[in-house]
Design a protein around this motif. Sequence first.
Motif, PDB file in Angstrom:
ATOM      1  N   ARG A 166       0.679  -1.211  -0.017  1.00  0.00           N
ATOM      2  CA  ARG A 166      -0.115  -0.053  -0.045  1.00  0.00           C
ATOM      3  C   ARG A 166       0.793   1.236   0.028  1.00  0.00           C
ATOM      4  O   ARG A 166       0.312   2.258  -0.045  1.00  0.00           O
ATOM      5  CB  ARG A 166      -0.994  -0.099   1.295  1.00  0.00           C
ATOM      6  N   CYS A 179       0.551 -13.722   5.991  1.00  0.00           N
ATOM      7  CA  CYS A 179      -0.669 -13.521   6.533  1.00  0.00           C
ATOM      8  C   CYS A 179      -1.190 -14.754   6.994  1.00  0.00           C
ATOM      9  O   CYS A 179      -1.662 -14.633   8.162  1.00  0.00           O
ATOM     10  CB  CYS A 179      -1.673 -12.652   5.610  1.00  0.00           C
ATOM     11  N   ASN A 209      -8.709 -16.782   4.986  1.00  0.00           N
ATOM     12  CA  ASN A 209      -8.558 -16.322   3.498  1.00  0.00           C
ATOM     13  C   ASN A 209      -9.259 -15.093   3.256  1.00  0.00           C
ATOM     14  O   ASN A 209      -8.626 -14.316   2.734  1.00  0.00           O
ATOM     15  CB  ASN A 209      -9.244 -17.513   2.641  1.00  0.00           C
ATOM     16  N   ALA A 210     -10.328 -14.854   3.988  1.00  0.00           N
ATOM     17  CA  ALA A 210     -10.954 -13.662   3.730  1.00  0.00           C
ATOM     18  C   ALA A 210     -10.294 -12.484   4.288  1.00  0.00           C
ATOM     19  O   ALA A 210     -10.154 -11.441   3.725  1.00  0.00           O
ATOM     20  CB  ALA A 210     -12.417 -13.824   4.542  1.00  0.00           C
ATOM     21  N   VAL A 211      -9.825 -12.964   5.347  1.00  0.00           N
ATOM     22  CA  VAL A 211      -8.607 -11.512   6.082  1.00  0.00           C
ATOM     23  C   VAL A 211      -7.715 -11.466   5.130  1.00  0.00           C
ATOM     24  O   VAL A 211      -7.456 -10.319   4.997  1.00  0.00           O
ATOM     25  CB  VAL A 211      -8.446 -11.949   7.701  1.00  0.00           C
ATOM     26  N   ALA A 265      -7.201 -11.706   1.979  1.00  0.00           N
ATOM     27  CA  ALA A 265      -7.831 -11.116   0.688  1.00  0.00           C
ATOM     28  C   ALA A 265      -8.020  -9.636   1.040  1.00  0.00           C
ATOM     29  O   ALA A 265      -7.627  -8.580   0.036  1.00  0.00           O
ATOM     30  CB  ALA A 265      -9.060 -11.808   0.314  1.00  0.00           C
ATOM     31  N   GLU A 266      -8.390  -9.139   2.376  1.00  0.00           N
ATOM     32  CA  GLU A 266      -8.838  -7.787   2.633  1.00  0.00           C
ATOM     33  C   GLU A 266      -7.562  -7.002   2.646  1.00  0.00           C
ATOM     34  O   GLU A 266      -7.197  -6.071   2.453  1.00  0.00           O
ATOM     35  CB  GLU A 266      -9.592  -7.726   3.775  1.00  0.00           C
ATOM     36  N   ARG A 267      -6.654  -7.791   3.381  1.00  0.00           N
ATOM     37  CA  ARG A 267      -5.292  -7.065   3.967  1.00  0.00           C
ATOM     38  C   ARG A 267      -4.182  -6.873   2.502  1.00  0.00           C
ATOM     39  O   ARG A 267      -3.894  -5.816   2.460  1.00  0.00           O
ATOM     40  CB  ARG A 267      -4.543  -8.141   4.673  1.00  0.00           C
ATOM     41  N   GLY A 291      -5.837  -6.974  -0.868  1.00  0.00           N
ATOM     42  CA  GLY A 291      -6.370  -6.210  -2.030  1.00  0.00           C
ATOM     43  C   GLY A 291      -6.704  -7.480  -2.904  1.00  0.00           C
ATOM     44  O   GLY A 291      -6.773  -7.027  -4.084  1.00  0.00           O
ATOM     45  N   ARG A 331      -8.857 -11.134  -4.422  1.00  0.00           N
ATOM     46  CA  ARG A 331     -10.260 -11.816  -4.152  1.00  0.00           C
ATOM     47  C   ARG A 331      -9.864 -13.293  -3.337  1.00  0.00           C
ATOM     48  O   ARG A 331      -8.573 -13.747  -3.238  1.00  0.00           O
ATOM     49  CB  ARG A 331     -10.776 -12.252  -5.412  1.00  0.00           C
ATOM     50  N   PRO A 332     -10.808 -13.726  -2.349  1.00  0.00           N
ATOM     51  CA  PRO A 332     -10.600 -14.957  -1.746  1.00  0.00           C
ATOM     52  C   PRO A 332     -10.136 -16.181  -2.412  1.00  0.00           C
ATOM     53  O   PRO A 332      -9.397 -16.787  -2.352  1.00  0.00           O
ATOM     54  CB  PRO A 332     -11.977 -15.059  -0.987  1.00  0.00           C
TER      55      PRO A 332
END
Length: 303
Positions: A199, A252, A259-261, A263-265, A267, A269-270
């Motif tokens: 980022r 991560c 997996n969802a977290v 993906a969010e961290r 950027g 997709r899961p």
Amino acid sequence: MQFEPAANDSADVRAALSRLRRATGLPVAFGGLLAGTGRYRINELAGTETTVLHGLDILQGNGLGGKAVALSRPLAVTDYGASSVISHEYDAAVAAEGLRSVLAVPVIVRRRVRGVLYGALRRPVRLGDRPLSAAVEAARELEQALVLQDEAARLLAEALPPAAGAREAPPRQGADAGDPARWEEVREAHGELRALAQRVGDPLLRREMLAACGRLAAASSRRPGADGAGGVAGAAGADPGLSPREVDVLACVASGATNAVVAERLGLRPETVKSYLRSCMRKLGAHTRLQAVVAARRAGVLP
């Protein structure tokens, strides 16, 4: 002691000036960051015809930018040289560039003014709320970039050992090179750094952060008991050929993220995270997420 971040943010200032010009329609933009107590140096120019403004030090309270800094709010003047609401220490430089209508926006991070951005026209036109609001948005994006850089620098300072020759702080009670709790902190910092690096807009800082991640992983592989077990393929130190993004995902996962977290961290997709994980397990000869993490640690890819 208050943390003071190192400034390595010319790319972020240039990006903010580009956004300012695009959003406001103003052809000229320039700005810079804090260069000393109450002093802000203009080190980035966009759309100028000369370099007369480059390197100019703006003192708090002086001129339009200095007044915007002192008041911590955006300001604009219709005709810089003739304005009665600002002081005129910088008239010669402004006139040499041929600027008339000018706006200035302070860049504020954690209630501290860290820089100032300008937009300008070469004719006297009243700058209304729309260009001012657009310039403020550009400044807000730069503020977010500086927050990221501050956090990255803090993590680097906390995670990495002192430079050679520096005096090391005494180890905390119960924490040494083989202390699992201490190394869990290092692993957490490693994962945060890798996620944060994606980022950060400044490519030099991003490379520095990723290099620091490599140092953390290498230091971990050399600690006592580091080549311990797991029942998975891959001798300690062997390069499994993971891509940088695969290492990001594993870092991560190693912190316990779903997996969802992940993906969010990052950027992603899961489904993309799952694909990276499958690739990691194949390269590492692992059958589960945990085995992949253990194998990556044995190979010196993760701390």
